[in-house]
Design an enzyme around this catalytic site. Structure first.
Site, mmCIF file in Angstrom:
data_model
loop_
_atom_site.group_PDB
_atom_site.id
_atom_site.type_symbol
_atom_site.label_atom_id
_atom_site.label_comp_id
_atom_site.label_asym_id
_atom_site.label_seq_id
_atom_site.Cartn_x
_atom_site.Cartn_y
_atom_site.Cartn_z
ATOM 1 N N THR A 131 -31.108 -27.589 -12.421
ATOM 2 C CA THR A 131 -31.273 -26.309 -13.112
ATOM 3 C C THR A 131 -29.951 -25.913 -13.751
ATOM 4 O O THR A 131 -28.927 -25.847 -13.081
ATOM 5 C CB THR A 131 -31.732 -25.208 -12.139
ATOM 6 O OG1 THR A 131 -33.005 -25.586 -11.595
ATOM 7 C CG2 THR A 131 -31.878 -23.878 -12.855
ATOM 8 N N HIS A 141 -35.594 -19.551 -17.057
ATOM 9 C CA HIS A 141 -35.471 -19.103 -15.669
ATOM 10 C C HIS A 141 -36.372 -17.903 -15.397
ATOM 11 O O HIS A 141 -36.020 -16.994 -14.636
ATOM 12 C CB HIS A 141 -34.022 -18.760 -15.325
ATOM 13 C CG HIS A 141 -33.632 -19.141 -13.924
ATOM 14 N ND1 HIS A 141 -32.758 -20.153 -13.643
ATOM 15 C CD2 HIS A 141 -34.010 -18.642 -12.726
ATOM 16 C CE1 HIS A 141 -32.599 -20.267 -12.343
ATOM 17 N NE2 HIS A 141 -33.351 -19.354 -11.748
ATOM 18 N N SER A 179 -36.574 -25.840 -4.181
ATOM 19 C CA SER A 179 -35.249 -25.325 -4.493
ATOM 20 C C SER A 179 -34.228 -25.733 -3.445
ATOM 21 O O SER A 179 -34.520 -25.756 -2.245
ATOM 22 C CB SER A 179 -35.301 -23.790 -4.574
ATOM 23 O OG SER A 179 -34.009 -23.252 -4.744
ATOM 24 N N TYR A 198 -28.640 -27.180 -8.008
ATOM 25 C CA TYR A 198 -27.692 -26.487 -8.866
ATOM 26 C C TYR A 198 -26.366 -27.234 -8.793
ATOM 27 O O TYR A 198 -26.072 -27.910 -7.804
ATOM 28 C CB TYR A 198 -27.478 -25.046 -8.407
ATOM 29 C CG TYR A 198 -28.662 -24.140 -8.566
ATOM 30 C CD1 TYR A 198 -29.022 -23.653 -9.820
ATOM 31 C CD2 TYR A 198 -29.422 -23.757 -7.461
ATOM 32 C CE1 TYR A 198 -30.107 -22.807 -9.971
ATOM 33 C CE2 TYR A 198 -30.504 -22.906 -7.602
ATOM 34 C CZ TYR A 198 -30.845 -22.439 -8.863
ATOM 35 O OH TYR A 198 -31.924 -21.608 -9.006
ATOM 36 N N LYS A 236 -33.729 -28.796 -16.333
ATOM 37 C CA LYS A 236 -34.499 -27.556 -16.429
ATOM 38 C C LYS A 236 -33.645 -26.465 -17.066
ATOM 39 O O LYS A 236 -32.501 -26.252 -16.664
ATOM 40 C CB LYS A 236 -34.957 -27.112 -15.035
ATOM 41 C CG LYS A 236 -35.848 -25.883 -15.004
ATOM 42 C CD LYS A 236 -36.301 -25.606 -13.573
ATOM 43 C CE LYS A 236 -37.248 -24.428 -13.486
ATOM 44 N NZ LYS A 236 -36.579 -23.144 -13.792
#
Length: 405
Positions: free
Chosen positions: A169, A293, A121, A143, A269
């Site tokens: 994401t 998620h 992440s 992100y 994703k």
């Protein structure tokens, strides 16, 4: 080793080495972690409909086993985003992993030890360079946060660190409030925060002990070092979260630009609709993750296993289709593969293992899933995961959900 460290090594609070199910890892995590920390692992949004359905939907599916013809050896290997992995399970990216002092580095080592890949992440608590140093199969998750220049700088750092692919994401709305209450997590873990959390920590002494090394308190870092240039101080997790909330959501044109900037393996994703899956193909994505998620997005979205099959049928020839959400057993993995997934990504399952027993706990979870996949394959009379299909399942009427066609 100091006398205090020797005491910690010998004291009866130390963790038991092996657990036999992911459920047992979760139980141990609940016993070890302070209430707020554990709550952050299990929480979903709103009423928790989706987080519950992600797990329970697997139980609605049955198997159609062969009783004769099992082979002595089974092939569990596959290739995802250009990386060969030893089994169809990889680590899903999750934010700040303060359930263990070594966090994402421990998870990366565990994944490498078991021959699989890891998604890291961009909200991780450890720098990407430390994570790629112990595992050469790392996909960096990003992100859409800040402007294009900031996004481009972030992916260049990931490229220089040796990441093999990019995961973007897209699946998060910013719901406020949960029916059962939201965990209170401090902005910074300083003396004030520790004092406030003291009642929780007092009844979970093992957690506190793990943050003490050679008599010194190791304060968990709740910053996000991968959102800035290498060596700079990253924003706090909640500061980064606020910046993300303040950034306009990306368009498909933005995602195509991002894919072109990266130039390599690229996963979108958060897919649950057929039309979104097809748009991912159109922009040149090489993989998608059918994901909601983990139930932390729009509550009421169907379990990912319910929408996987139609999406895999539509785009599985064009890119790698993965699933995440609700995986707790090796048999769950096999069900996803039978619906057309190339592999699955696990999130809460490995975090429970990390909380229960650090790196060894993550390895334990991966071993359990491998054994479960292998034994299920044996029962089905299959010797290669590539041979799995719907004929291996008993699927109730109206189990699958199709929308966005």
């Amino acid at each position: 080793m100091s006398k205090f460290a020797e005491f910690l090594e010998k004291n009866p609070w130390r963790r038991n080495p092996w657990f036999e199910t992911v459920g047992e890892a979760q139980r141990r995590a609940s016993k070890r972690l302070p209430k707020s920390v554990y709550s952050s692992l299990i929480a979903g949004t709103q009423a928790g409909i989706t987080v519950h359905d992600n797990v329970e939907a697997f139980n609605e599916l049955g198997f159609a086993p062969h009783v004769v013809g099992a082979t002595p050896d089974r092939n569990l290997t596959t290739t995802v985003m250009g990386q060969e992995i030893s089994m169809p399970v990889m680590i899903s990216p999750t934010g700040v992993q303060a359930v263990d002092p070594d966090g994402e580095v421990a998870v990366s080592r565990a994944a490498a030890a078991r021959g699989t890949a890891m998604g890291l992440s961009s909200f991780a608590s450890k720098p990407v360079e430390e994570v790629t140093a112990v595992n050469d199969k790392i996909f960096f998750q990003i992100y859409w946060l800040g402007g294009r220049d900031e996004v481009a700088a972030r992916i260049e750092r990931a490229r220089e660190a040796g990441c093999k692919g990019l995961i973007v994401t897209t699946d998060w709305v910013f719901n406020i409030g949960r029916d059962w209450g939201s965990p209170e997590i401090p902005e910074q873990v300083d003396l004030k925060a520790l004092a406030k959390m003291a009642p929780e920590i007092a009844v979970r002494p093992r957690y506190a002990m793990d943050w003490i090394r050679d008599g010194k308190v190791m304060i968990p870092d709740l910053s996000a070092p991968n959102l800035v240039d290498k060596g700079q101080q990253g924003p706090t997790f909640f500061g980064a979260y606020g910046q993300w909330m303040g950034t306009p959501p990306p368009t498909w044109d933005d995602l195509q630009w991002l894919r072109e900037q990266w130039g390599g393996e690229f996963m979108v994703k958060g897919i649950t609709r057929l039309d979104d899956a097809k748009r991912a193909v159109d922009i040149g994505a090489t993989a998608i993750s059918v994901s909601n998620h983990g139930g932390n997005n729009l509550d009421g979205t169907p379990a990912t296993i319910r929408v996987l099959g139609p999406i895999a049928d539509a785009v599985g020839e064009d890119l790698d289709v993965l699933l995440d959400g609700g995986i707790r057993r090796g048999s769950d993995v096999v069900k996803a593969l039978a619906f057309g997934a190339k592999a699955v990504m696990i999130g809460r399952a490995y975090l429970f293992g990390l909380a229960a027993n650090g790196q060894a706990g993550v390895e334990n979870v991966l071993d359990l899933l491998r054994m479960g996949i292998d034994s299920t394959m044996m029962g089905l009379g299959k010797d290669d995961i590539a041979d799995l299909d719907r004929s291996d399942l008993i699927i109730p009427e109206e189990f699958e959900r199709v929308f966005g066609g």
